[in-house]
Motif scaffolding. Structure first.
Motif, PDB file in Angstrom:
ATOM      1  N   HIS A 150      13.382  46.479  79.755  1.00 38.96           N
ATOM      2  CA  HIS A 150      14.841  46.540  79.899  1.00 38.96           C
ATOM      3  C   HIS A 150      15.203  45.743  81.141  1.00 38.96           C
ATOM      4  CE1 HIS A 150      18.943  48.184  80.165  1.00 38.96           C
ATOM      5  NE2 HIS A 150      18.769  48.575  78.920  1.00 38.96           N
ATOM      6  N   GLU A 170      29.816  46.593  83.837  1.00 41.30           N
ATOM      7  CA  GLU A 170      29.684  47.521  82.702  1.00 41.30           C
ATOM      8  C   GLU A 170      29.600  46.749  81.388  1.00 41.30           C
ATOM      9  OE1 GLU A 170      32.065  51.281  80.646  1.00 41.30           O
ATOM     10  OE2 GLU A 170      32.587  50.626  82.670  1.00 41.30           O
ATOM     11  N   ALA A 171      30.410  45.699  81.261  1.00 39.22           N
ATOM     12  CA  ALA A 171      30.395  44.903  80.030  1.00 39.22           C
ATOM     13  C   ALA A 171      29.064  44.183  79.859  1.00 39.22           C
ATOM     14  CB  ALA A 171      31.547  43.902  80.046  1.00 39.22           C
ATOM     15  N   GLN A 172      28.511  43.696  80.957  1.00 36.98           N
ATOM     16  CA  GLN A 172      27.227  43.007  80.889  1.00 36.98           C
ATOM     17  C   GLN A 172      26.094  43.981  80.550  1.00 36.98           C
ATOM     18  OE1 GLN A 172      27.371  41.290  84.792  1.00 36.98           O
ATOM     19  NE2 GLN A 172      28.459  39.457  84.137  1.00 36.98           N
ATOM     20  N   GLU A 173      26.144  45.182  81.132  1.00 29.85           N
ATOM     21  CA  GLU A 173      25.123  46.193  80.843  1.00 29.85           C
ATOM     22  C   GLU A 173      25.102  46.556  79.359  1.00 29.85           C
ATOM     23  OE1 GLU A 173      25.745  49.525  83.365  1.00 29.85           O
ATOM     24  OE2 GLU A 173      24.805  48.593  85.124  1.00 29.85           O
ATOM     25  N   GLN A 174      26.266  46.566  78.739  1.00 28.42           N
ATOM     26  CA  GLN A 174      26.352  46.936  77.326  1.00 28.42           C
ATOM     27  C   GLN A 174      25.667  45.919  76.414  1.00 28.42           C
ATOM     28  OE1 GLN A 174      30.529  47.596  76.587  1.00 28.42           O
ATOM     29  NE2 GLN A 174      30.540  49.569  77.651  1.00 28.42           N
ATOM     30  N   LYS A 175      25.432  44.725  76.927  1.00 24.94           N
ATOM     31  CA  LYS A 175      24.740  43.694  76.143  1.00 24.94           C
ATOM     32  C   LYS A 175      23.216  43.856  76.185  1.00 24.94           C
ATOM     33  CE  LYS A 175      28.329  40.229  77.057  1.00 24.94           C
ATOM     34  NZ  LYS A 175      28.619  38.915  77.706  1.00 24.94           N
ATOM     35  N   ASN A 177      19.601  45.740  75.795  1.00 25.23           N
ATOM     36  CA  ASN A 177      18.933  46.741  74.965  1.00 25.23           C
ATOM     37  C   ASN A 177      17.459  46.832  75.358  1.00 25.23           C
ATOM     38  OD1 ASN A 177      21.200  47.260  73.081  1.00 25.23           O
ATOM     39  ND2 ASN A 177      20.869  45.115  72.498  1.00 25.23           N
TER      40      ASN A 177
END
Length: 273
Positions: A150, A170-175, A177
């Motif tokens: 990760h 936060e938006a970058q973290e959501q990408k 996996n």
């Protein structure tokens, strides 16, 4: 393109780029780190050169993409009007680029724009040699293990630290996996086996209790980053540095935040050429 060794085991440098790209390609995979000294390129030329190694993948930290070429990430501690122009303190721990993606990186290319008076070196650790030097019994034990990866630095999760993985929005973290990669990878070009990303983004091992997995990963990291496997690279203005992510770990070294340093970075993925 006359090559000079950077160390006994790996690394090479040259003062010119061969017009036949096959020579560059072959020299790169043979040396693992290839340095082309004192080149003069603009952003478009640098990106065109990088594309010959594979498909560039823009970094998830998109606020520091080059304004005209999203495939180029700006690494810099310089500020303009009080705002950073690039990503500072990136990758200041041993890791492998894009090991947190399903399709990892083939090569990373850096073009040195501004060099600090002190520091700013990159450390490389040869993972072919680290694997080869393991006892045969250990190689057999880890041969078929799969590591869980990760985005992050498993040794430092403190967002205020200079050795944490560069923080994401936060938006970058959501990408991001969880992905799986073999602990021992067969190089897709050379066919040689190497330890793969035992430091940095590896946070566990499939089917193994977490305590045992971390203990094994830490043991392999300590082995794989010994001084005898390392090369320290110093940069000059105009240098292009290309490294093989499938056979190396690397770590940036910290610099004085007031001592300007700027580089352009392109990372290309393993598929295609």
């Amino acid at each position: 393109m006359r090559l000079r060794k950077l160390s006994e085991r790996f690394g090479a440098e040259a003062d010119a780029i061969a017009p036949d790209f096959r020579r560059v390609w072959d020299a790169f995979f043979a040396s693992q780190v290839l340095v082309l000294r004192n080149q003069k390129m603009d952003a478009s030329q640098f990106l065109a050169f990088a594309r010959q190694f594979g498909r560039p993948e823009p970094h998830v930290i998109d606020q520091f993409h080059h304004p005209r070429h999203a495939e180029i990430l700006i690494l810099s501690n310089v500020k303009r009007n009080g705002e950073p122009i690039g990503l500072a303190d990136a990758g200041t721990y041993f890791h492998t680029d894009y090991s947190y993606l399903d399709i990892p990186a083939r090569a990373t290319l850096l073009y040195s724009i501004e060099v600090p008076k002190r520091g700013g070196d990159t450390l490389f650790a040869n993972q072919y040699a680290a694997y080869d030097d393991l006892p045969p019994s250990r190689r057999k034990e880890i041969e078929n293990l799969v590591a869980l990866h990760h985005y992050g630095n498993r040794d430092d999760l403190d967002q205020r630290s200079r050795t944490v993985a560069s923080p994401l929005s936060e938006a970058q973290e959501q990408k991001m996996n969880w992905v799986r990669h073999p602990l021992v990878r067969k190089h897709p070009v050379t066919g040689r086996k190497a330890l793969y990303s035992v430091s940095g983004s590896s946070f566990g091992i499939e089917g193994m209790p977490q305590d045992a997995a971390i203990a094994l990963l830490d043991e392999l990291k300590a082995h794989a980053t010994q001084a005898k496997y390392q090369l320290r690279l110093k940069y000059g203005v105009g240098d292009i540095v290309i490294w093989d992510n499938a056979s190396l770990l690397h770590a940036a070294t910290l610099t004085d935040p007031e001592d300007p340093r700027t580089l352009w970075r392109v990372t290309v993925k393993e598929e295609g050429r």
